[in-house]
Design a protein around this motif. Structure first.
Motif, short mmCIF file in Angstrom:
data_model
loop_
_atom_site.label_atom_id
_atom_site.label_comp_id
_atom_site.label_asym_id
_atom_site.label_seq_id
_atom_site.Cartn_x
_atom_site.Cartn_y
_atom_site.Cartn_z
N ASP A 1 0.81 -1.26 -0.07
CA ASP A 1 0.01 0.18 0.16
C ASP A 1 0.91 1.31 0.06
OD1 ASP A 1 1.10 -0.06 2.50
OD2 ASP A 1 -1.07 0.19 3.66
N GLN A 2 2.27 1.12 0.33
CA GLN A 2 3.20 2.26 -0.14
C GLN A 2 3.58 2.49 -1.35
OE1 GLN A 2 4.14 4.23 2.92
NE2 GLN A 2 2.26 2.80 3.71
N LEU A 3 3.04 1.75 -2.12
CA LEU A 3 3.02 2.06 -3.79
C LEU A 3 2.06 2.88 -4.19
CD1 LEU A 3 4.34 -1.43 -4.90
CD2 LEU A 3 5.73 0.67 -4.77
N GLN A 4 1.92 3.95 -4.70
CA GLN A 4 0.83 5.04 -5.22
C GLN A 4 1.40 5.18 -6.75
OE1 GLN A 4 -1.74 5.82 -3.37
NE2 GLN A 4 -0.78 4.43 -1.38
N VAL A 5 0.11 5.06 -7.44
CA VAL A 5 0.03 5.57 -8.80
C VAL A 5 -0.19 7.09 -9.01
CG1 VAL A 5 -0.73 5.29 -11.03
CG2 VAL A 5 -0.36 3.27 -9.70
N VAL A 6 0.66 7.84 -9.42
CA VAL A 6 0.59 9.02 -9.38
C VAL A 6 0.89 9.72 -10.62
CG1 VAL A 6 1.32 9.44 -7.22
CG2 VAL A 6 3.13 9.55 -8.73
N ASP A 7 0.41 11.23 -10.90
CA ASP A 7 0.76 11.89 -12.14
C ASP A 7 1.85 12.93 -11.94
OD1 ASP A 7 -0.86 11.04 -14.35
OD2 ASP A 7 -2.48 11.64 -12.96
N VAL A 8 3.06 12.63 -12.49
CA VAL A 8 4.14 13.59 -11.85
C VAL A 8 4.81 14.22 -13.40
CG1 VAL A 8 4.78 12.45 -9.91
CG2 VAL A 8 5.86 11.74 -11.99
N PRO A 9 5.59 15.45 -13.28
CA PRO A 9 5.97 15.96 -14.57
C PRO A 9 6.97 14.85 -15.15
CG PRO A 9 5.95 17.57 -12.56
CD PRO A 9 5.70 16.29 -11.98
N VAL A 10 7.24 15.11 -16.59
CA VAL A 10 8.25 14.37 -17.26
C VAL A 10 9.55 14.85 -16.80
CG1 VAL A 10 9.12 13.71 -19.38
CG2 VAL A 10 6.66 13.61 -19.07
N PRO A 11 10.57 14.11 -16.41
CA PRO A 11 11.86 14.77 -16.04
C PRO A 11 12.59 15.34 -17.11
CG PRO A 11 11.79 12.15 -16.06
CD PRO A 11 10.57 12.59 -16.12
N THR A 12 13.32 16.15 -16.86
CA THR A 12 14.18 16.88 -17.97
C THR A 12 15.64 16.54 -17.56
OG1 THR A 12 12.67 18.94 -17.51
CG2 THR A 12 15.09 18.98 -18.46
N GLU B 1 0.30 0.28 -13.83
CA GLU B 1 -0.71 0.60 -12.90
C GLU B 1 -1.09 -0.54 -11.97
OE1 GLU B 1 -0.78 1.00 -15.83
OE2 GLU B 1 -1.42 3.05 -16.51
N GLU B 2 -0.21 -1.78 -12.17
CA GLU B 2 -0.61 -2.92 -11.32
C GLU B 2 0.69 -3.37 -10.55
OE1 GLU B 2 -2.54 -6.21 -13.32
OE2 GLU B 2 -4.08 -4.80 -14.21
N ALA B 3 1.51 -2.35 -10.28
CA ALA B 3 2.74 -2.58 -9.68
C ALA B 3 2.60 -3.30 -8.41
CB ALA B 3 3.52 -1.32 -9.52
N ARG B 4 1.44 -3.00 -7.60
CA ARG B 4 1.13 -3.63 -6.11
C ARG B 4 0.99 -5.12 -6.47
NH1 ARG B 4 -3.12 0.15 -2.79
NH2 ARG B 4 -1.77 1.85 -2.49
N ALA B 5 0.13 -5.35 -7.55
CA ALA B 5 0.02 -6.80 -7.87
C ALA B 5 1.21 -7.72 -8.15
CB ALA B 5 -1.10 -6.95 -8.72
N ALA B 6 2.01 -6.82 -9.04
CA ALA B 6 3.34 -7.25 -9.49
C ALA B 6 4.20 -7.82 -8.56
CB ALA B 6 3.79 -6.42 -10.51
N GLN B 7 4.37 -6.74 -7.51
CA GLN B 7 5.42 -7.06 -6.31
C GLN B 7 4.82 -8.28 -5.47
OE1 GLN B 7 6.72 -3.81 -3.99
NE2 GLN B 7 7.83 -3.08 -6.06
N THR B 8 3.34 -8.48 -5.47
CA THR B 8 2.95 -9.40 -4.49
C THR B 8 3.37 -10.64 -5.19
OG1 THR B 8 1.32 -7.82 -3.58
CG2 THR B 8 0.83 -10.14 -3.59
N TYR B 9 2.95 -10.72 -6.21
CA TYR B 9 3.06 -11.96 -7.06
C TYR B 9 4.56 -12.33 -7.25
CZ TYR B 9 3.44 -15.18 -11.36
OH TYR B 9 3.55 -16.34 -12.06
N PHE B 10 5.53 -11.32 -7.14
CA PHE B 10 6.88 -11.62 -7.09
C PHE B 10 7.37 -12.40 -6.03
CE2 PHE B 10 11.33 -10.65 -5.97
CZ PHE B 10 11.86 -10.62 -7.21
N LYS B 11 6.69 -12.14 -4.98
CA LYS B 11 7.06 -12.99 -3.79
C LYS B 11 6.56 -14.11 -3.57
CE LYS B 11 8.13 -10.47 -0.13
NZ LYS B 11 7.86 -9.97 1.12
N GLN B 12 5.56 -14.53 -4.36
CA GLN B 12 4.98 -15.84 -4.47
C GLN B 12 6.10 -17.00 -4.92
OE1 GLN B 12 1.32 -15.94 -6.53
NE2 GLN B 12 0.38 -14.14 -5.17
N GLN B 13 5.74 -18.22 -4.49
CA GLN B 13 6.61 -19.19 -4.98
C GLN B 13 6.17 -19.92 -6.06
OE1 GLN B 13 6.97 -21.92 -1.68
NE2 GLN B 13 8.32 -20.75 -0.46
N GLY B 14 6.88 -20.75 -7.07
CA GLY B 14 6.41 -21.56 -8.14
C GLY B 14 6.71 -20.68 -9.44
#
Length: 344
Positions: free
Chosen positions: A13-24, A322-335
């Motif tokens: 839940d510490q992962l947040q999808v945000v809109d930020v400026p494109v870096p220069t 946008e599914e980074a939370r799900a991706a990191q959760t899946y990353f920690k699963q076995q198999g």
């Protein structure tokens, strides 16, 4: 642009999808449109505070400064340049070397100012990222996703193999062999250095996949006779162990090593502390290596090995950014076998 930020230590839940400026881009930097970003343990452990939650929480003494965009296995296309960069590089499809440092050639990874993208710099969980032009290399493969699985995991695995100086015909045990670093350790040890590889995984249903990557034998860490199985498979003690697990397999690793064997560790997913009887080290003349990342020369050699087909990408699954939370959760699963990749 869309980006995923880590806003503090904790769960997904510490992962947040945000809109930020494109870096220069700064004078010596380029702007890269991110096309794929592989997931690593490093950004998960950073979020969870496994490196610490104070001033030693990142790769630099001052710790991670939140919010931070994680992600270090990055491929994309150069779409903009800083004032000192030739515009001719625009349109190049690149993979990013994952850190900066002032270290001399061959010592970049051990320089005290080594700073990691996704930890000390904003990384690839975003639609765009800026990075020094000299640290952007041509992609080794046509696919952005396939080329994104190597940067951190591949460099780490390559350097681990270089550390132990394995020779053709010798036997190396690879722990965590189904993961990002482990699956590349199998390939690099077998196909680049010519070693016999005994791969340790969890579920033996994945044994055919590991043998296809180059493992001669595959065993399960769930076995109550694991050390005996390794010794039987090799006909005696092994020459080296490449470990990313830590405590859970540490005693077994030392047990199966020959006198004069080598143990190299670059991860501790199975426990960060262990009990060590020093007599095991000196009576067996074991050499131990701590290893993480590697040098630019090793990165170039790895990219060449990928281009030539000696090392192949292993992708378990992709997720939208946008599914980074799900991706990191899946990353920690076995198999799983291979890498998890975010695609903006």
């Amino acid at each position: 642009m869309k980006a995923v930020q880590v806003i503090g230590y904790g769960d997904v839940d510490q992962l947040q999808v945000v809109d930020v400026p494109v870096p220069t881009p700064k004078d010596d930097e380029v702007l890269v449109r991110v096309q794929a970003c592989g997931i690593n343990n490093t950004e998960i452990w950073m979020r969870e505070g496994a490196y610490g939650t104070d001033q030693e929480s990142g790769w630099r003494p001052e710790g991670v400064q939140f919010p931070r965009i994680p992600g270090s296995d990055i491929t994309g296309e150069i779409v903009g340049v800083g004032n000192q960069v030739d515009e001719g590089v625009i349109g190049r499809r690149v993979v990013l070397f994952p850190f900066t440092s002032s270290g001399a050639d061959g010592a970049e990874h051990i320089a005290p100012d080594m700073s990691f993208i996704g930890s000390e710099y904003d990384g690839g969980y975003a639609e765009y990222v800026v990075w020094p032009a000299e640290l952007c290399y041509d992609m080794p493969l046509d696919s952005f996703v396939d080329s994104a699985v190597f940067s951190v995991s591949g460099l780490t695995a390559w350097h681990m193999n270089e550390q132990i100086q394995i020779r053709p015909g010798e036997t190396v045990v690879v722990t965590g062999a189904s993961g990002g670093v482990g699956s590349l350790n199998v390939q690099i040890a077998a196909h680049v250095f010519g070693a016999n590889v005994i791969a340790i995984i969890g579920d033996l249903k994945d044994a055919p996949k590991l043998k296809a990557l180059g493992a001669s034998h595959v065993v399960s860490y769930r076995s109550k006779t694991l050390a005996d199985e390794i010794l039987a498979a090799n006909g005696g003690p092994v020459d080296a162990v490449l470990d990313v697990v830590g405590d859970a397999l540490f005693a077994t690793s030392l047990d199966v090593l020959k006198n004069g064997g080598k143990f190299c560790i670059s991860g501790s997913a199975g426990g960060q502390r262990t009990d060590l009887d020093f007599r095991t080290l000196y009576l067996k003349h074991i050499t131990m290596y701590g290893s993480v990342l590697g040098t630019r020369a090793e990165f170039k050699a790895m990219l060449q090995a990928i281009s030539s087909g000696q090392i192949k990408p292993v992708v378990d699954r992709t997720f939208p950014l946008e599914e980074a939370r799900a991706a990191q959760t899946y990353f920690k699963q076995q198999g799983k076998v291979g890498k998890i990749v975010l695609v903006p």
